[in-house]
Write a protein that holds these residues in place. Structure first.
Motif, short mmCIF file in Angstrom:
data_model
loop_
_atom_site.label_atom_id
_atom_site.label_comp_id
_atom_site.label_asym_id
_atom_site.label_seq_id
_atom_site.Cartn_x
_atom_site.Cartn_y
_atom_site.Cartn_z
N UNK A 136 0.86 -1.19 0.00
CA UNK A 136 0.00 0.00 0.00
C UNK A 136 0.89 1.24 0.00
N UNK A 137 0.60 2.14 -0.90
CA UNK A 137 1.39 3.37 -0.99
C UNK A 137 0.43 4.56 -0.91
N UNK A 138 0.86 5.54 -0.13
CA UNK A 138 0.07 6.76 0.04
C UNK A 138 0.96 7.97 -0.25
N UNK A 139 0.47 8.91 -1.02
CA UNK A 139 1.23 10.14 -1.27
C UNK A 139 0.41 11.34 -0.81
N UNK A 140 1.06 12.24 -0.09
CA UNK A 140 0.38 13.42 0.43
C UNK A 140 0.85 14.66 -0.33
N UNK A 141 0.05 15.73 -0.31
CA UNK A 141 0.36 16.99 -0.99
C UNK A 141 0.73 16.74 -2.45
N UNK A 142 -0.01 15.88 -3.09
CA UNK A 142 0.35 15.44 -4.44
C UNK A 142 0.14 16.50 -5.51
N UNK A 143 -0.54 17.59 -5.16
CA UNK A 143 -0.65 18.69 -6.12
C UNK A 143 0.71 19.36 -6.33
#
Length: 720
Positions: A230-237
């Motif tokens: 499972x991979x999560x990316x934050x602030x992807x903008x």
């Protein structure tokens, strides 16, 4: 929906009650998910709860989860929040994309028997630091030293090229105002790869080499794909194309990717962020779900409603409706002052009324605003904390020039000082002429030596006799008057403007630096105290970081304020040319709307930092020169103070101008027009029912319907 046992348990244990969309975000774990998180919507809480759900309920081992954040500060914050929520669970890997990429690069290069050397951050060989290499290359190609601003722009250009994964043949297509930027980039890349077995690697290279590794080494890619479920990316903008590409490859097998972002807060396209990637998310991941976290828990009804209506003027965005169940407080305040000085006086007065300072932020677009604010706050005895302060102003070559001109006034025999600024006198002195004067060992002033031994031409003789007389009277002037003498009587301002034309320097920025020096000089009694005042301000701004957790006002750019929140926010210096920047306006005129949309997003970020009190401040004069309030200030003003509809008077017969614009469709940005009252101008913005027209020396906001109905504007013949 019925509350899931996990959420019910956490609500009891932690007191956290998630709304319906947040619950969906926590429970939707399989496949790609784009979570659009509006400002103040509780995204960090939601992310942490989602990770906890994966571990506690789904039995996923913590080391099988990877959380990627935009900055080390964000990674540390998430790690801290995770430990607070789930103190009994094993650690999850929270890191930046650069940290992840660096792991990949180390393995990839080791397998290829290639050694590497980092040339950013703390380096082993200072002469090979990225900034030093770029300085040297610039000097070699342009035969002069690079300024700090140029170095910053050059570094941004290189990062943009790398992060967009542009092939070599497209490097030249990217705009950069630094002379020979493309050639510098080519030589820089060549220098870093002098030998096949040893590479010099900067931070951008970490990303491009990691991407290359996943492209070329299938075993290495498979290893990392198998490492995380499972991979999560934050602030992807804020994520660039190469960063998105790395993540795409990592999740290619299982597609268990949660992307947390807000396209309305994408404010780093100049650093190669790709907001369009979010808009095309379902093209990349056809099975993706999209959830919108629109409830704001931070701000009052008035602020949320105003900000929500304001951001809707942008077209390239997901349709979202931010709302809040918070109570009402007070309407957004818009204040226009006669001058920038009055604005500062107002801010100081309001701060002095405050019971405490740590709940107040002063936000601005450019770092130059912080200089005047810090100066005024210090004079008023108000403590401040400056987030990510930029101290380049004090080392700027213009500031150093002015100080050297002043030093010469205290000892006009100092040839060493004169040699630093001789080219900045408007006298066209050659190095040979200065050398002739320098060889003379008498104790005469540098002017007397030049006049007597410098072999000056007649026009130079006249000029330097005048300059000598100016210096003889300089101690009679106040520091502010001295700066004006340097600018005008010694010809410094003219020399700087000539340099701008010749070398492509930013004239507006350099003139602002001189104007800022005059403002600081007003507080000094003489040139020595002025120099000490500058030094004191620099020290004060550097040491302000120690006020972070004290009762101090926060000063921040709009960019650096993202992620922060304050009960009271003042947005200052809201004028055209600052926000939106002049380049944004020019791009808009030429048909490129993205820079203007980013300016709107940046303004929106500033607005949404406020919890209960938000004030937008503008003025009509800056450094005694006329300026225009920001178009974005007017946009908010129309929302907050809509024109009251008056009953239309009966008109017997319209006074029709046969040459006037007949319909609203004829209007476009860049059109040259003539107004019946205001004369000739150019349409610089067109928003729904209004147009902004720049007339000579003034900008007017006109109701388009009225202009068409009464034949007030006509199109000028642009072929003439």
């Amino acid at each position: 929906m019925n509350l899931h046992p996990f959420l019910h348990r956490k609500q009891h244990e932690l007191g956290i009650a998630l709304n319906e969309v947040q619950q969906q975000a926590v429970l939707t774990t399989e496949g790609p998910l784009l979570l659009l998180a509006s400002p103040g919507s509780g995204k960090t809480t939601t992310i942490i709860m989602r990770i906890g759900y994966l571990i506690e309920e789904k039995g996923i081992r913590p080391e099988r989860i990877k959380a990627v954040t935009f900055s080390r500060a964000s990674a540390a914050d998430m790690k801290e929040r995770y430990q607070a929520f789930f103190p009994n669970l094993e650690a999850v890997d929270f890191s930046t994309i650069h940290s992840l990429a660096f792991q990949v690069v180390r393995e990839y290069l080791r397998k290829q028997c290639v050694t590497y050397e980092l040339i950013e951050g703390e380096v082993d060989r200072p002469q090979y630091h990225k900034r030093m290499l770029l300085r040297d290359l610039y000097s070699q190609l342009n035969e002069e030293s690079i300024t700090d601003d140029q170095l910053e722009e050059l570094s941004t250009y290189i990062s943009l090229v790398k992060n967009k994964l542009l092939p070599n043949e497209q490097w030249q297509e990217v705009e950069c105002d630094v002379t020979n930027a493309y050639e510098i980039l080519k030589q820089y890349e060549s220098f870093k790869q002098q030998t096949a077995s040893h590479l010099l690697v900067d931070y951008d290279d970490m990303l491009t080499i990691a991407h290359e590794a996943f492209e070329n080494d299938n075993d290495l890619l498979l290893k990392y794909q198998n490492q995380f479920d499972y991979i999560l990316t934050d602030e992807s903008q804020d994520t660039s194309r190469v960063q998105h590409a790395i993540i795409e490859k990592l999740v290619n097998n299982h597609q268990n990717l949660c992307v947390v972002a807000d396209d309305d807060q994408s404010i780093y396209t100049w650093r190669a962020a790709e907001p369009k990637y979010l808009l095309d998310f379902q093209k990349v991941y056809p099975n993706a779900q999209i959830l919108k976290m629109e409830q704001n828990y931070r701000s009052s009804q008035e602020i949320v409603q105003t900000a929500n209506r304001f951001i809707k003027q942008n077209k390239n965005r997901y349709d979202k409706n931010m709302f809040t169940e918070n109570s009402t407080h007070e309407q957004v305040q818009l204040k226009s002052f006669h001058s920038d000085r009055e604005q500062i006086e107002y801010v100081i007065e309001e701060l002095q009324k405050a019971k405490g300072y740590q709940n107040i932020a002063l936000l601005y677009r450019n770092n130059s605003s912080s200089i005047v604010l810090a100066d005024a706050l210090n004079e008023a005895g108000i403590p401040f904390y400056m987030k990510d302060s930029d101290h380049r102003f004090f080392n700027h070559w213009v500031v150093q020039d002015i100080l050297n001109f002043m030093r010469l006034a205290y000892d006009p025999t100092r040839m060493d000082i004169f040699e630093k600024v001789f080219s900045k006198f408007h006298g066209y002195l050659s190095k040979y002429q200065v050398e002739q004067a320098r060889r003379v060992s008498t104790n005469q002033s540098v002017f007397e030596k030049l006049i007597t031994y410098g072999q000056l031409k007649d026009f130079q003789l006249k000029k330097f006799k005048h300059y000598q007389s100016v210096y003889q009277k300089m101690h009679e002037y106040s520091p502010k008057e001295v700066i004006r003498q340097i600018r005008k009587e010694l010809g410094y301002e003219r020399v700087v403007k000539d340099m701008c034309k010749r070398l492509g320097f930013n004239e507006e920025g350099l003139m602002e630096t001189l104007n800022l020096l005059e403002v600081i000089a007003e507080k000094a009694d003489d040139m020595v105290s002025f120099a000490k005042r500058l030094q004191h301000l620099e020290t004060l701004m550097k040491e302000s970081k120690f006020n972070k957790h004290q009762d101090a006002v926060t000063l921040s750019t709009f960019h650096s304020a993202k992620g922060l929140e304050f009960p009271t926010v003042f947005m200052v210096d809201l004028i055209q040319g600052v926000i939106p920047a002049r380049s944004d306006i020019e791009a808009y005129k030429e048909g490129d709307k993205e820079p203007m949309e980013e300016a709107v997003r940046l303004f929106y970020v500033g607005m949404t930092r406020a919890e209960t009190r938000l004030e937008l401040l503008t003025y009509e004069k800056k450094f005694n020169a006329k300026v225009q309030p920001s178009k974005l200030y007017f946009d908010v003003n129309r929302i907050v103070n809509p024109s009251k509809q008056k009953p239309k008077p009966e008109v017997k017969k319209k006074q029709h101008n046969p040459n006037a614009i007949q319909s609203e469709e004829e209007v476009s940005v860049g059109l040259k027009v003539k107004h019946r009252v205001f004369g000739e101008g150019e349409i610089v913005d067109h928003m729904s029912d209004y147009i902004m027209v720049q007339f000579e020396g003034d900008m007017k906001e006109l109701a388009l319907k009225t202009c068409v109905e009464f034949g007030l504007i006509e199109i000028l013949d642009q072929s003439v």
